[in-house]
Design an enzyme around this catalytic site. Sequence first.
Site, mmCIF file in Angstrom:
data_model
loop_
_atom_site.group_PDB
_atom_site.id
_atom_site.type_symbol
_atom_site.label_atom_id
_atom_site.label_comp_id
_atom_site.label_asym_id
_atom_site.label_seq_id
_atom_site.Cartn_x
_atom_site.Cartn_y
_atom_site.Cartn_z
ATOM 1 N N LYS A 121 5.544 18.170 5.836
ATOM 2 C CA LYS A 121 4.450 17.189 5.859
ATOM 3 C C LYS A 121 4.291 16.582 7.261
ATOM 4 O O LYS A 121 3.184 16.499 7.783
ATOM 5 C CB LYS A 121 4.799 16.085 4.852
ATOM 6 C CG LYS A 121 3.682 15.193 4.476
ATOM 7 C CD LYS A 121 4.166 14.155 3.477
ATOM 8 C CE LYS A 121 4.663 14.760 2.171
ATOM 9 N NZ LYS A 121 5.005 13.745 1.165
ATOM 10 N N SER A 136 3.250 5.205 8.589
ATOM 11 C CA SER A 136 4.632 4.803 8.862
ATOM 12 C C SER A 136 4.958 5.072 10.334
ATOM 13 O O SER A 136 5.643 4.280 10.993
ATOM 14 C CB SER A 136 5.603 5.600 7.995
ATOM 15 O OG SER A 136 5.779 4.959 6.753
ATOM 16 N N LYS A 163 14.884 12.211 2.807
ATOM 17 C CA LYS A 163 14.526 11.466 1.582
ATOM 18 C C LYS A 163 15.781 10.821 1.042
ATOM 19 O O LYS A 163 16.901 11.318 1.281
ATOM 20 C CB LYS A 163 13.935 12.419 0.535
ATOM 21 C CG LYS A 163 13.078 11.718 -0.489
ATOM 22 C CD LYS A 163 11.681 11.447 0.053
ATOM 23 C CE LYS A 163 10.821 10.706 -0.935
ATOM 24 N NZ LYS A 163 9.427 10.661 -0.441
ATOM 25 N N HIS A 203 15.257 18.660 13.370
ATOM 26 C CA HIS A 203 14.731 19.283 14.599
ATOM 27 C C HIS A 203 14.025 18.259 15.466
ATOM 28 O O HIS A 203 13.852 18.460 16.658
ATOM 29 C CB HIS A 203 13.769 20.435 14.244
ATOM 30 C CG HIS A 203 12.500 20.004 13.573
ATOM 31 N ND1 HIS A 203 12.478 19.448 12.313
ATOM 32 C CD2 HIS A 203 11.220 20.000 13.996
ATOM 33 C CE1 HIS A 203 11.226 19.136 11.998
ATOM 34 N NE2 HIS A 203 10.448 19.473 13.002
HETATM 35 P P1 NAD Z 1 4.959 4.050 -7.789
HETATM 36 O O1 NAD Z 1 6.286 3.823 -8.373
HETATM 37 O O2 NAD Z 1 4.294 2.932 -7.056
HETATM 38 O O3 NAD Z 1 3.909 4.589 -8.884
HETATM 39 C C1 NAD Z 1 4.148 5.651 -9.740
HETATM 40 C C2 NAD Z 1 3.357 5.347 -11.013
HETATM 41 O O4 NAD Z 1 3.404 6.490 -11.865
HETATM 42 C C3 NAD Z 1 3.934 4.165 -11.790
HETATM 43 O O5 NAD Z 1 2.894 3.256 -12.101
HETATM 44 C C4 NAD Z 1 4.514 4.802 -13.040
HETATM 45 O O6 NAD Z 1 4.474 3.958 -14.173
HETATM 46 C C5 NAD Z 1 3.619 6.025 -13.188
HETATM 47 N N1 NAD Z 1 4.233 7.090 -14.001
HETATM 48 C C6 NAD Z 1 5.529 7.459 -14.086
HETATM 49 N N2 NAD Z 1 5.676 8.471 -14.950
HETATM 50 C C7 NAD Z 1 4.447 8.759 -15.417
HETATM 51 C C8 NAD Z 1 3.941 9.703 -16.333
HETATM 52 N N3 NAD Z 1 4.741 10.566 -16.960
HETATM 53 N N4 NAD Z 1 2.592 9.722 -16.575
HETATM 54 C C9 NAD Z 1 1.771 8.853 -15.962
HETATM 55 N N5 NAD Z 1 2.202 7.929 -15.082
HETATM 56 C C10 NAD Z 1 3.521 7.875 -14.809
HETATM 57 O O7 NAD Z 1 5.103 5.323 -6.821
HETATM 58 P P2 NAD Z 1 4.119 5.770 -5.672
HETATM 59 O O8 NAD Z 1 4.657 5.275 -4.389
HETATM 60 O O9 NAD Z 1 2.734 5.505 -6.063
HETATM 61 O O10 NAD Z 1 4.383 7.355 -5.665
HETATM 62 C C11 NAD Z 1 3.708 8.234 -6.563
HETATM 63 C C12 NAD Z 1 3.877 9.658 -6.054
HETATM 64 O O11 NAD Z 1 3.341 9.762 -4.718
HETATM 65 C C13 NAD Z 1 5.316 10.150 -5.960
HETATM 66 O O12 NAD Z 1 5.350 11.528 -6.204
HETATM 67 C C14 NAD Z 1 5.671 9.883 -4.488
HETATM 68 O O13 NAD Z 1 6.735 10.683 -4.034
HETATM 69 C C15 NAD Z 1 4.350 10.266 -3.839
HETATM 70 N N6 NAD Z 1 4.149 9.698 -2.508
HETATM 71 C C16 NAD Z 1 4.242 8.354 -2.304
HETATM 72 C C17 NAD Z 1 4.002 7.862 -1.021
HETATM 73 C C18 NAD Z 1 4.031 6.379 -0.742
HETATM 74 O O14 NAD Z 1 3.661 5.992 0.382
HETATM 75 N N7 NAD Z 1 4.387 5.531 -1.668
HETATM 76 C C19 NAD Z 1 3.722 8.730 0.040
HETATM 77 C C20 NAD Z 1 3.621 10.102 -0.222
HETATM 78 C C21 NAD Z 1 3.843 10.573 -1.504
#
Ligand code: NAD
Length: 516
Positions: A139, A407, A151, A110
Amino acid sequence: MLLRNFKKSNMINAFYLARALKTFRPHHQFLCRGYSTHIATGNTACEDHEPSFLKSVEMYFDKAAGISGVSQKTLSHMKAPDCMLKVTFPIEIKDKVEIITGFRVHHSRHMLPVKGGIRFATDVDEQEVTALAALMTYKCAIVDVPFGGAKGGISIDPKNYTDAEVERITRRYTVELCQKSFIGPGTDVPAPDVGTGAREMAWIMDTYRQFHPNEVDSIGCVTGKPIPLGGVRGRNESTGLGVYYGIREFVSYPEVQKHTGLSGDIKDLRIIIQGFGKVGYWAAKFFEQNGAKIIGIGEKECGVYNPNGLNIDKLFNYRRSRGSFLGMPNVDIIEDPLEILELECDVLIPAALERQIGLRNADKIKAKIVGEAANGPTTPLANEVLLMKGILIIPDLLLNAGGVTVSYFEWLKNLSHMRFGRMTKKWDELGKSQIVELVERNVARKLSETEKKQVVHGANETDLVYSGLEDTMISACSETRRTAISKDIDYRTAAFVNAIEKVAAVYEGSGIMFMN
Ligand code: NAD
């Protein structure tokens, strides 16, 4: 007032939970648009019959849709994903050919460009990417970022590949996106997510530019880039910082203090964070900097706990050098990674992955507030259990929107081809020094050099990004709170209602072509 609302909504929730439990028996698990129910490998938080991540997002949407004033026609248009791309391509790895699968989903176009991260993880599949794309639509609306939701992802564990192999996979995936028009500064702008970061974004940009050598805005085809390649200062830490601002806002509301017994002072908070990646690390850093006590951090191998508080950088350096928290001195090691979620604390921040709080552990959660930094960490049935226990949930689509907000700032910087503050910093400083001189002359007192520096300082890029993000989070939290109070609903439903109404205004305002 809010406490009364919680009691009232708990009765509705009890009904909702009973109905949900009835609806989601195992034989109903294949209902979600042809996708099978997705249970993450090794995830013991969810019962087998709990809905998939995509179905969960749809359930949250449906609950809010009924409360919004939006027509059924627009709602059904909004809910369905607009288009999906699934690609498979061969990559030669150590003399063998491996077939790699990647996805990109545009949930709602949209507004263009659409925006959303790219995830590299073995669990990546069509339903997960679609759920994450839908969350991006809502969001962006919540924080008034003028983008549609998207995504992408590749189903690989990047740790199983060398850096050179990850680069080849990333570049090849980008070629697919270029060929199918699923990337471009005006159409679709990816960003980092789980398993990706600035490095991957740089490769994506470089590949895109090979295909569009004369496009003046090509640098804006992706965000989360390294600063020398057009990234914006503050993007790295933006999601974690937004999580900090969001929780700080909610604990400052009198009704939240009354309900939780918290003082509203950040220094009084005891916090547990699950996931110590980009989002979890920065959220921990900002809470620590502002005086909160981080008492537990959970990672996939184990958790660490210390009721007196953990030192975030010590933990980070230890894990980076050893690859795990195991053996860390002066902390209790929690062997079961999910157990960290069940320890007593004021604020629990799941910042790892979806479906970490499910029916198997929801009743064991002891936090007063769950601040969802990850996308989709709580299943709808667990959500109802938490609400019934009186736990406040600050929902993902609001709390982790700091990443997409910054972003957006990066994209604007790329389109303007100029660093924020470049044209104004010196001018602001000059104007402010003249005011200081005038005041000094009139009050016959000279400011100290430090005082003068503080007053005169003109905003640089980091200052502007942080203040833009803070303002955005304050407004979005306050809009969510207002809707929650006026409609007597929980914060997640309120956030969805606001998002749905904003997206609907665009759909309905622009008319719907070729519908009849
Ligand atoms: P990332 O890969 O940098 O970090 C994720 C961390 O979680 C890793 O260190 C991993 O080892 C750990 N992990 C994985 N499975 C696990 C478990 N079962 N128990 C405990 N720890 C575990 O990813 P990120 O960018 O930090 O994203 C984390 C979450 O935040 C995701 O859901 C992502 O969609 C969301 N998110 C990220 C952003 C961004 O800007 N990066 C923005 C909005 C939302």
